[in-house]
Write an enzyme that holds these catalytic residues in place. Structure first.
Site, PDB file in Angstrom:
ATOM      1  CD  GLU A 228      -1.751   2.140   2.093  1.00 16.32           C
ATOM      2  OE1 GLU A 228      -1.138   3.122   1.616  1.00 16.32           O
ATOM      3  OE2 GLU A 228      -2.142   2.082   3.259  1.00 16.32           O
ATOM      4  CB  CYS A 265      -1.990   6.208   3.158  1.00 20.10           C
ATOM      5  SG  CYS A 265      -3.119   5.222   4.145  1.00 20.10           S
TER       6      CYS A 265
END
Length: 496
Positions: A228, A265
């Site tokens: 990720e 994020c």
């Protein structure tokens, strides 16, 4: 100083994990769930030392860390509940039909083997040593080798000790969980290319995740890398919403953009809208809100230096204008919030402006036409999230554009902001490349377990030799698909 784990010690740890995998293959989903709940209890019992140490290493507020600790134990427990329910065994049974010359075929999922997990810096509990990756891998039946993040070594050690305490209390093999330390690139590369490792999980920068992905793909036996790697998480603000809620949206956007000093994020790094008075009102309010943001330290020097470098690169691009900047007098590793503005043509033709700036930094893209909105949508790279700030009428008027955006992200929001990721079954925390390396999976929520299992099918096997998940009597009492119908009933068949 952080100790560099030697290749010899890594080899020993991996061999222990291989042996532990043999043990885990003989554990039931209920036994693994019991273990996971015990880890949650152990973490919950950790006292003030954990929070104090994490605060000193990361600058994260104690209130945030307290909440993250609760999220971490919640992950272990919710994943344990899902594992115990047999959801990820995905047991399938197709009974024999001799008249059609069809045999007895049964399938379920098993763990794939030892998993290497790279701890993240921005969530020292929930995405690091004892985070969701570790919980989901163990739930799948996979031993874990964690590469601790060097930004919080003491915190990582405390969490590692909590897990190893449970391993010892259960009498399970030591290789169920290993804690590897070090700062060198070589350690990560060595772990990733080791032939006995079966999967990699990573949360961090694009460069780091892509490097691991490339190493794993060049192996003689390639393995999956679930990386990720972040994204710019665009917000598309439509006209009717702006006309009625420009100021409210600006306040929501500012709060989300600067939450945790922008170190999420899912930080909404870009807002895109049509030129007009409503957007002007949004920008004026956003400017005022950004100027109110109090300075705060970033997680560590490395993140701060990258933030400053990438922010300054963006600021120096042609045809950009600073909307607002926070407390410029702040010193140290303080992330100074900034927002710039540019036009659609510049944004479309300058790839630098589409790169993530990890920290409290945003770009407002002003479009002249709906065609420019559509062109930006089509050009977007894969994202973790995309937010639609809109009324219902806006959605009806922009259905074609929204359909384009569905192919660009893992999570599509209708109003609200993307920061704040719920740990639930319905969450998708993963999107098309380059936000992640495999958009089919999530790293948040119980479905994270799916990354670390693989299917195996048994054909015409006597019942006594089948795994419990597939036995006629269904001793684990899990839901199974039998001849296309889900049920938890035992099968009244003659055994051979």
């Amino acid at each position: 100083m952080i100790e560099e784990t030697s290749p010899q010690n890594i080899d020993r740890r991996i061999q222990m994990a291989v042996e532990a995998f043999r043990f885990l293959k003989n554990t039931t989903i209920h036994e693994r769930a019991e273990f996971m709940n015990a880890v949650a209890d152990q973490i919950e019992a950790l006292g003030e030392e954990l929070l104090t140490v994490a605060h000193s290493e990361t600058s994260l507020p104690l209130a945030r860390l307290t909440g993250e600790k609760a999220r971490t134990t919640g992950q272990w427990r919710s994943y344990a509940k899902a594992v115990a329910a047999g959801i990820y065994t995905e047991a399938r049974i197709d009974l024999p039909q001799p008249e059609k010359q069809k045999g007895d075929i049964r399938k379920y999922n098993v763990g794939i083997g030892p998993v290497v997990i790279f701890g993240a810096s921005n969530f020292p509990f929930a995405f690091s040593t004892a985070g969701g990756d570790t919980a989901s891998a163990i739930g799948a039946g996979c031993p874990v080798i964690i590469k601790a993040h060097p930004a919080h070594p003491q915190t990582s050690q405390i969490m590692a000790d909590a897990i190893t305490t449970v391993v010892s209390a259960f009498g399970w093999p030591e290789g169920i969980f290993s804690h590897i330390t070090g700062t060198s690139y070589e350690i990560g590369a060595y772990l990733t290319q080791h032939p006995d490792i079966r999967a990699i999980a990573f949360t961090g920068s694009f460069n780091g995740g892509k490097a691991l992905f490339d190493i794993a793909s060049r192996r003689e036996n390639p393995v999956p890398v679930f990386a990720e790697m972040g994204s710019i998480n665009p917000v598309f603000a439509f006209q009717q919403l702006l006309e009625t809620k420009a100021e409210t949206l600006a306040k929501e956007y500012s709060t989300s953009l600067t939450l945790g000093v922008g170190q999420f994020c899912t930080n909404p790094g870009v807002l895109i809208a049509l030129r007009g008075k409503p957007l002007d009102r949004f920008i004026n309010t956003l400017k005022a809100e950004i100027q109110k943001i109090a300075p705060a330290n970033m997680l560590h020097k490395g993140i701060f230096e990258n933030f400053e470098k990438n922010k300054n690169i963006a600021l120096k691009q042609p045809d950009v204008e600073i909307i607002a900047s926070g407390h410029t007098e702040a010193e140290g590793i303080v992330g100074n919030a900034s927002v710039i503005k540019t036009n659609a043509e510049t944004f479309l033709n300058n790839p630098v402006l589409s790169e993530e700036v990890f920290g409290p930094f945003g770009i407002v893209v002003v479009c002249e036409t709906e065609e420019e909105l559509m062109e930006i949508a089509r050009q977007l790279k894969g994202q973790l999230t995309i937010t639609i700030a809109a009324t219902n009428e806006d959605v009806r008027d922009n259905s074609t554009l929204i359909n384009v955006l569905k192919d660009k992200c893992g999570r599509l929001l209708f109003n609200g902001m993307p920061t704040g990721v719920e740990v639930v079954y319905g969450m998708q925390h993963g999107g098309p490349f380059p936000s992640t390396t495999d958009s089919r999976f999530t790293s948040v929520g119980p479905d994270a377990v799916k990354r670390f299992v693989r299917p195996i099918s048994f054909q015409n096997w006597p019942d006594e030799f089948l795994p419990k998940e597939l036995k006629n009597e269904n001793p684990l009492q899990i839901n199974r698909m039998v001849d296309g119908t889900m049920n938890s009933e035992s099968l009244k068949l003659q055994t051979t």
